[in-house]
Design an enzyme around this catalytic site. Structure first.
Site, PDB file in Angstrom:
ATOM      1  N   LYS A 152       0.581  -1.256  -0.137  1.00  0.00           N
ATOM      2  CA  LYS A 152      -0.347  -0.027   0.016  1.00  0.00           C
ATOM      3  C   LYS A 152       0.875   1.224  -0.506  1.00  0.00           C
ATOM      4  O   LYS A 152       1.825   1.361   0.652  1.00  0.00           O
ATOM      5  CB  LYS A 152      -0.940  -0.262   1.122  1.00  0.00           C
ATOM      6  CG  LYS A 152      -2.009  -1.006   1.425  1.00  0.00           C
ATOM      7  CD  LYS A 152      -3.160  -0.905   2.325  1.00  0.00           C
ATOM      8  CE  LYS A 152      -3.217  -1.397   3.235  1.00  0.00           C
ATOM      9  NZ  LYS A 152      -3.277  -1.154   4.965  1.00  0.00           N
ATOM     10  N   GLU A 254      -5.895  -4.183   9.928  1.00  0.00           N
ATOM     11  CA  GLU A 254      -6.251  -2.979  10.230  1.00  0.00           C
ATOM     12  C   GLU A 254      -6.644  -2.834  11.491  1.00  0.00           C
ATOM     13  O   GLU A 254      -7.730  -1.887  11.964  1.00  0.00           O
ATOM     14  CB  GLU A 254      -8.032  -2.704   8.929  1.00  0.00           C
ATOM     15  CG  GLU A 254      -7.376  -2.624   7.877  1.00  0.00           C
ATOM     16  CD  GLU A 254      -6.542  -1.285   7.481  1.00  0.00           C
ATOM     17  OE1 GLU A 254      -6.843  -0.068   7.705  1.00  0.00           O
ATOM     18  OE2 GLU A 254      -5.640  -0.734   6.531  1.00  0.00           O
TER      19      GLU A 254
END
Length: 388
Positions: A152, A254
């Site tokens: 990412k 996350e």
């Protein structure tokens, strides 16, 4: 798994996320620079662009530049790195400097700094000429153990954190442990909050080992630091091996980030990323407890590891809980499930290492009042107070 070392070589692992593979090195000492130059030479780049956190010591940036210049012409772009400048406009400015500096498709971007510098440099590399090569040289433990262990690359929008980005791999990661020698204690502790997240969400079998190693003073030997990094590599590879874009099993990474990212963003980055994630995990654990998913013992286990790490277990008093809730509602996990009024998307646990699943996926939609209860729990609790 553990790192392997050939004679006179750095510790090395291959990181594999789906079809993407890259080498991950850990090295230390003066002899490391020769090894780095060998690996840069093998890229046969016509030019290097070093995107350096301007907050780094000048001597460190100069040392890196001196070694990289021995391989190919080198442009160093120093950039302020905080959440306010982690924007597309900054990446655009860096692209202009790189293009005017002679960058071509055969060039290579080197990210020198922590996670913010790495994200901006990674996005720059992915956009320049639709993609040129990228090397990560993280200078923080958080960078070494977390941000470079992902594809990412993202920057913030005006409305939230990491809204604009892409998935883009480096050709290799070079972790120079000497860079950590001057880091303040808080930077080490902040990074270890992400390691704690990996233990709680992915590898609870390492709980006792990590609990025994954590120190509230943040002082560790290079060997222990390497062990922490290795744990994070192993945890991330485990969940990303077949989920390189972190949309299925790797969503567990996350955990704690929904409230954590909101707190980090609203503080303007003054509340360190790892501290925010740690408090975000406590909020998520309280929400899971409210919903009957997580036992009190497992909720206390969150507090135990964070307390051993010596980090905050409450949000900064300056943050408005309703503003946190509004920011949570704009979190970048939106869209995995159809939006429902009055509901927020979260990653929660049923137990240590056991993500809560809704319809087979890891995203749960929970009522705003439950979110408020989770936020309230980390507003008022002191660092030694038990969960009610």
């Amino acid at each position: 798994m553990s790192f392997v070392r050939e004679e006179h070589s750095p510790l090395q692992r291959e990181v594999r996320f789906g079809d993407f593979r890259y080498d991950f090195y850990i090295s230390r000492g003066a002899g490391s620079w020769l090894e780095l130059r060998r690996r840069l030479t093998a890229l046969d780049a016509d030019r290097f662009v070093v995107i350096a956190d301007q907050g780094l010591p000048s001597a460190l940036i100069d040392e890196v530049e001196a070694h990289v210049k021995l391989v190919a012409p080198t442009l160093v772009a120093r950039v302020a790195v905080d959440e306010k400048v982690k924007r597309l406009a900054t990446v655009d400015d860096l692209a202009e400097r790189a293009i005017l500096g002679g960058v071509t498709r055969q060039s290579c971007v080197i990210a020198l700094g922590g996670g913010v510098a790495g994200n901006m440099a990674g996005l720059l590399a992915g956009l320049l000429y639709r993609g040129i090569r990228l090397v990560h040289m993280p200078t923080t433990l958080l960078g070494m153990s977390d941000s470079v262990l992902s594809l990412k690359q993202a920057v913030n929008s005006k409305r939230g954190k990491n809204h604009l980005g892409m998935f883009y791999p480096p050709v290799f990661v070079w972790n120079q442990l000497d860079f950590l020698d001057s880091l303040p204690r808080e930077e080490i502790q902040s990074a270890l909050c992400e390691a704690i997240k990996n233990v709680l969400g992915i590898c609870p079998e390492r709980y006792d080992e990590v609990a025994a190693k954590l120190r509230p003073d943040g002082r560790y030997s290079p060997e222990v630091i390497t062990d922490f990094i290795d744990l994070c590599v192993e945890a991330k590879v485990k969940v990303m091996r077949n989920d390189s874009h972190e949309k299925r099993e790797a969503l567990i990474l996350e955990y704690g980030h929904t409230v954590g990212h909101a707190a980090e963003l609203l503080s303007g980055g003054t509340f360190r990323h790892g501290f925010a994630i740690g408090v975000g995990m406590l909020a998520a654990a309280r929400m899971a407890g409210e919903l009957g998913y997580l036992s009190r013992a497992d909720e206390l286990a969150h507090h135990e590891l964070l307390s051993r790490n010596g980090v905050p277990t409450a949000l900064p008093a300056s943050l408005d809980p309703e503003e946190i809730l509004r920011t949570v509602q704009l979190d970048n996990k939106r869209g995995y499930l159809r939006p429902r009024k009055g509901m927020c998307d979260f990653i929660l646990l049923d137990g240590l290492g056991k993500p809560h699943r809704t319809g087979g996926g890891l995203i749960s939609q929970i009522e705003e009042d439950v979110v408020r209860a989770g936020i309230a729990a980390v507003q008022t609790r002191g660092p030694t107070q038990e969960v009610a």
